[in-house]
Scaffold this active site. Structure first.
Site, short mmCIF file in Angstrom:
data_model
loop_
_atom_site.label_atom_id
_atom_site.label_comp_id
_atom_site.label_asym_id
_atom_site.label_seq_id
_atom_site.Cartn_x
_atom_site.Cartn_y
_atom_site.Cartn_z
N THR A 267 0.83 -1.20 0.00
CA THR A 267 0.00 0.00 0.00
C THR A 267 0.87 1.25 0.00
O THR A 267 1.99 1.24 0.48
CB THR A 267 -0.92 0.04 1.23
OG1 THR A 267 -0.11 0.18 2.41
CG2 THR A 267 -1.76 -1.23 1.35
N GLU A 268 0.32 2.32 -0.54
CA GLU A 268 1.00 3.62 -0.53
C GLU A 268 -0.02 4.71 -0.21
O GLU A 268 -0.92 4.99 -1.00
CB GLU A 268 1.66 3.89 -1.89
CG GLU A 268 2.80 2.94 -2.24
CD GLU A 268 4.07 3.15 -1.42
OE1 GLU A 268 4.12 4.13 -0.63
OE2 GLU A 268 4.99 2.34 -1.58
N VAL A 269 0.13 5.29 0.96
CA VAL A 269 -0.70 6.40 1.42
C VAL A 269 0.06 7.70 1.16
O VAL A 269 1.28 7.73 1.23
CB VAL A 269 -1.03 6.24 2.92
CG1 VAL A 269 -1.65 7.49 3.50
CG2 VAL A 269 -1.93 5.04 3.13
#
Length: 300
Positions: A267-269
């Protein structure tokens, strides 16, 4: 940065100089370890090692389902591979605290919420030797964070079926990290715009597009998904589906590729977006795990 400064890669002296410039900006013990200890009533919490830089200050922990059932599929959640990526750490802890119990009828859980505690305290992508842990998941790794983690997971003697590796992409990736990387390696780094929103990175050798879509669809309920740039890319890579790009995880020695998991996503926030808060970023990480688990649960 002038090009003439990029001709010679860093040696030991330059790396030591860089290390001495780093400062402690927050407390791993106060912000992370205390939360881990609160989970002891619900999970088996064990220390699997400590960074030799300071063994008292930087222990690393594994949070594991009690009554681990070999008949169930095992889910691994990793956070803080890059210590500065805050929501990866606290999103993992939040999921384990409030949401994992809803899935224990189907899954065992293993969680390493902060793989890189020195990086957490110094808000750093690299470890103290100027090594990027998330390019170092291989046997005899020079990154102690990775070698400790790999041994701990191998010692569990259980195949990983689903792996969520929780990360962030921040403005400092361009303002701090890329210039430092260019200096360290003695070569220019290609600039790519930081995406405004959430996205995931899947594995080119095992894309699992339905799984990635389920993650994105659940996160969309919590926060916005990153759009492609003018060239149809995210972080310099072609966006294959809404909010989804793919890397060769094993070739790059990324955490997301070490386990041969059937289902895996990184994931990449984007915590620097004006549209989000720290709480929203943590909830986006939780939503990613829940979306992926709901998808997998429906298929087994």
């Amino acid at each position: 940065m002038k090009k003439e400064n990029l001709r010679t890669p860093w040696g030991p002296a330059e790396k030591e100089s860089w290390f001495k410039e780093q400062t402690i900006k927050r407390s791993y013990n106060d912000e992370v370890v205390t939360k881990i200890m609160k989970l002891k009533e619900t999970y088996d919490v064990s220390q699997y090692g400590a960074l030799s830089l300071n063994t008292q200050k930087y222990p690393v922990f594994l949070i594991k389902s009690k009554n681990f059932d070999p008949a169930k599929k095992t889910v691994l959640i990793t956070g803080g591979v890059h210590g500065y990526e805050t929501s990866g750490v606290h999103g993992a802890l939040l999921f384990m605290e409030k949401y994992a119990a809803g899935y224990t009828d189907t899954f065992n859980f293993i969680c390493t919420p902060c793989v890189s505690p020195w990086g957490y305290e110094t808000i750093n992508r690299w470890n103290n030797l100027a090594i990027d842990p998330n390019r170092s998941f291989y046997a005899n790794s020079p990154a102690e964070e990775c070698s400790l983690f790999l041994k701990a997971i191998a010692d569990q003697k259980t195949p990983i079926f689903v792996h969520f590796d929780l990360h962030e992409t921040t403005d400092t990736d361009n303002s701090v990290f890329r210039p430092a990387l260019a200096a360290r390696d003695g070569k220019e780094e290609k600039f790519s715009e930081i995406p405004d929103g959430f996205y995931v990175v899947g594995d080119t050798s095992n894309p699992q597009k339905g799984f990635q879509k389920a993650v994105i669809d659940e996160v969309r309920k919590v926060t916005h998904i990153a759009p492609a740039d003018e060239e149809g890319n995210l972080i310099g890579v072609k966006m294959e589906d809404d909010g989804v790009v793919y890397y060769d995880m094993k070739k790059l020695f990324l955490c997301g590729g070490f386990s041969d998991a059937e289902y895996s996503t990184t994931t990449e926030v984007y915590p620097d977006s004006p549209k989000v808060t720290a709480e929203n970023c943590n909830l986006a990480q939780v939503a990613a795990v829940r979306g992926g688990l709901n998808y997998v649960k429906s298929r087994i």
